[in-house]
Structure formats: C-alpha cells, structure tokens
Motif scaffolding. Structure first.
Motif, PDB file in Angstrom:
ATOM      1  N   PHE A 115      59.660  58.462  22.646  1.00  0.00           N
ATOM      2  CA  PHE A 115      59.527  59.895  22.908  1.00  0.00           C
ATOM      3  C   PHE A 115      59.281  60.089  24.403  1.00  0.00           C
ATOM      4  O   PHE A 115      58.653  59.249  25.046  1.00  0.00           O
ATOM      5  CB  PHE A 115      58.356  60.512  22.140  1.00  0.00           C
ATOM      6  N   SER A 116      59.774  61.193  24.944  1.00  0.00           N
ATOM      7  CA  SER A 116      59.447  61.545  26.326  1.00  0.00           C
ATOM      8  C   SER A 116      58.597  62.810  26.332  1.00  0.00           C
ATOM      9  O   SER A 116      58.642  63.599  25.387  1.00  0.00           O
ATOM     10  CB  SER A 116      60.717  61.766  27.159  1.00  0.00           C
ATOM     11  N   THR A 117      57.813  62.981  27.391  1.00  0.00           N
ATOM     12  CA  THR A 117      57.033  64.208  27.543  1.00  0.00           C
ATOM     13  C   THR A 117      57.525  64.977  28.754  1.00  0.00           C
ATOM     14  O   THR A 117      58.018  64.390  29.717  1.00  0.00           O
ATOM     15  CB  THR A 117      55.527  63.929  27.699  1.00  0.00           C
ATOM     16  N   ALA A 118      57.368  66.278  28.698  1.00  0.00           N
ATOM     17  CA  ALA A 118      57.766  67.164  29.789  1.00  0.00           C
ATOM     18  C   ALA A 118      56.534  67.634  30.549  1.00  0.00           C
ATOM     19  O   ALA A 118      55.421  67.615  30.024  1.00  0.00           O
ATOM     20  CB  ALA A 118      58.538  68.360  29.243  1.00  0.00           C
ATOM     21  N   VAL A 119      56.744  68.059  31.787  1.00  0.00           N
ATOM     22  CA  VAL A 119      55.680  68.689  32.574  1.00  0.00           C
ATOM     23  C   VAL A 119      55.860  70.196  32.435  1.00  0.00           C
ATOM     24  O   VAL A 119      56.726  70.799  33.063  1.00  0.00           O
ATOM     25  CB  VAL A 119      55.736  68.265  34.053  1.00  0.00           C
ATOM     26  N   GLU A 120      55.083  70.772  31.526  1.00  0.00           N
ATOM     27  CA  GLU A 120      55.102  72.212  31.248  1.00  0.00           C
ATOM     28  C   GLU A 120      53.668  72.704  31.419  1.00  0.00           C
ATOM     29  O   GLU A 120      52.908  72.790  30.458  1.00  0.00           O
ATOM     30  CB  GLU A 120      55.603  72.453  29.821  1.00  0.00           C
ATOM     31  N   PRO A 121      53.274  73.002  32.671  1.00  0.00           N
ATOM     32  CA  PRO A 121      51.859  73.255  32.959  1.00  0.00           C
ATOM     33  C   PRO A 121      51.263  74.405  32.151  1.00  0.00           C
ATOM     34  O   PRO A 121      51.883  75.453  31.960  1.00  0.00           O
ATOM     35  CB  PRO A 121      51.871  73.596  34.457  1.00  0.00           C
ATOM     36  N   SER A 122      50.053  74.178  31.659  1.00  0.00           N
ATOM     37  CA  SER A 122      49.301  75.193  30.930  1.00  0.00           C
ATOM     38  C   SER A 122      47.841  74.780  30.955  1.00  0.00           C
ATOM     39  O   SER A 122      47.485  73.751  31.530  1.00  0.00           O
ATOM     40  CB  SER A 122      49.798  75.298  29.482  1.00  0.00           C
ATOM     41  N   LYS A 123      46.981  75.542  30.303  1.00  0.00           N
ATOM     42  CA  LYS A 123      45.570  75.181  30.241  1.00  0.00           C
ATOM     43  C   LYS A 123      45.353  73.889  29.463  1.00  0.00           C
ATOM     44  O   LYS A 123      44.350  73.206  29.648  1.00  0.00           O
ATOM     45  CB  LYS A 123      44.772  76.321  29.603  1.00  0.00           C
ATOM     46  N   VAL A 124      46.292  73.569  28.593  1.00  0.00           N
ATOM     47  CA  VAL A 124      46.187  72.349  27.781  1.00  0.00           C
ATOM     48  C   VAL A 124      46.954  71.202  28.423  1.00  0.00           C
ATOM     49  O   VAL A 124      46.462  70.079  28.522  1.00  0.00           O
ATOM     50  CB  VAL A 124      46.697  72.603  26.348  1.00  0.00           C
ATOM     51  N   ASN A 125      48.179  71.467  28.832  1.00  0.00           N
ATOM     52  CA  ASN A 125      49.032  70.448  29.447  1.00  0.00           C
ATOM     53  C   ASN A 125      48.815  70.447  30.954  1.00  0.00           C
ATOM     54  O   ASN A 125      49.419  71.230  31.674  1.00  0.00           O
ATOM     55  CB  ASN A 125      50.515  70.735  29.144  1.00  0.00           C
ATOM     56  N   THR A 126      47.962  69.564  31.438  1.00  0.00           N
ATOM     57  CA  THR A 126      47.613  69.548  32.857  1.00  0.00           C
ATOM     58  C   THR A 126      48.258  68.399  33.620  1.00  0.00           C
ATOM     59  O   THR A 126      48.174  68.351  34.844  1.00  0.00           O
ATOM     60  CB  THR A 126      46.082  69.465  33.019  1.00  0.00           C
TER      61      THR A 126
END
Length: 200
Positions: A115-126
């Motif tokens: 699996f890959s992850t994206a950089v989608e900035p939010s209060k959770v995804n830092t």
C-alpha cells in the motif's frame, strides 16, 4: 450499459471497483462521509449488490487487495486515523497497521501486499512523507521507502503520492511512480524483492 444506480444521496461517489478472482465477485468501495462510506460486493453482472461494511471513516477506502483467504484494504480519510484492515472470508474484521496518511494505491508483488500513502495534510494527517508499506504475510507490515512531499502546495499542484500498478503481478518486481515528491516527481522506480523479508 448502466449496471447499477445508487439512490440519490446514498453515496457521494465510487472510489474503485476491484475483481476478486477467489470469490468471483467485485468489491465496490464508496465514500465519503457518514453512511456514504461503504464496502460492497457485487456479482459480475451487478444483479446482486450487498453492503459488507458501512457507516464511518474506517469504511472509507479507495483501494483493496483480495487474497485467497481475505480482503485487505486501507482507509482514505483526512479526518480520522488511517489504517490497514483484514476482512476474512467469514466476515471477521481485523485492524492490522496504522498509516501516516491516506491510502489511494495498492498492488501485489507475488504474494506480497503493498500500500502507498499520500500527503493530504489535515489535523490528523500531519506527515510530509509519502510511504510504501508492505507485508509478506498480511500480519506484519514494514515501511519500504519514504519520499518527502515537494514544496509546491498540494491544493494547486497535487498531493504527494506514489502510484502503483494494478493487475496481477507474479514477478518479483515492485514499481512505483512518485507524484509531487522531491527528487522522484513523475519518476518510476523499480525494485526487485530479494527475500521473504520483503527487502527491496
């Protein structure tokens, strides 16, 4: 031909449709909020469509990997912690791994799950890193590589991501294309999986 129509307001959109050769059915992933988040199965002709999981951000997935014994999926949310899950053929759901960001892409390399992850900035995804995570057994997961998001704003120049190939891959080659990442933007890297320990 139109094979299935969701009722108005039932979902926001379909994230993906994936063929499951082991059960001879399709997995349909939808989003994005509340009851719109669903994991469904459909017969090949879409005459039978059944909801398996629904109702919160942990049912919000964009990609999945069917195996003989289970379905593996990772969540795609900017408002909750992202995770990898295993849904076995009897319907038992198990949380496997926490992810640094939303997951939009997955692939298999032989029996290895990626699996890959994206950089989608939010209060959770830092996190400012795109990651590739993989497993040889579906239970233990390792970070295979990390790419830093470039300096350009994601809203205008895309979120950081790693695009993975779809389809059956029984080779030992893993390919990934960087998107909006420093030094790897639009570059495809290919690794040979060298052992059962998933060392690229």
């Amino acid at each position: 031909d139109v094979v299935h129509t969701f009722s108005r307001g039932e979902i926001r959109h379909v994230h993906s449709v994936t063929w499951d050769p082991y059960q001879q059915l399709l997995w349909v992933l939808t989003g994005d909020y509340g009851d719109e988040c669903r994991i469904l199965t459909a017969s090949p002709d879409f005459r039978d469509v059944d909801t398996v999981i629904r109702g919160d951000q942990q049912a919000r997935a964009a990609t999945c990997l069917p195996t003989e014994r289970a379905l593996y999926f990772a969540t795609d949310t900017h408002i909750a912690q992202n995770r990898i899950y295993r849904l076995d053929r009897s319907g038992h759901l198990e949380t496997l791994e926490t992810l640094e960001g939303s997951s939009l892409q997955s692939c298999r390399v032989g029996d290895n799950l990626i699996f890959s992850t994206a950089v989608e900035p939010s209060k959770v995804n830092t996190s400012r890193f795109v990651t590739l995570v993989g497993s040889t057994d579906g239970a233990s997961w390792d970070v295979l590589t990390r790419w830093r998001k470039d300096r350009l704003p994601g809203g205008l120049f895309q979120f950081g991501n790693a695009v993975l190939p779809t389809g059956h891959n029984d080779t030992d080659l893993l390919a990934a294309t960087g998107v909006a990442v420093s030094g790897q933007d639009q570059a495809t890297s290919i690794w040979r999986i060298q052992s059962r320990d998933l060392n690229p």
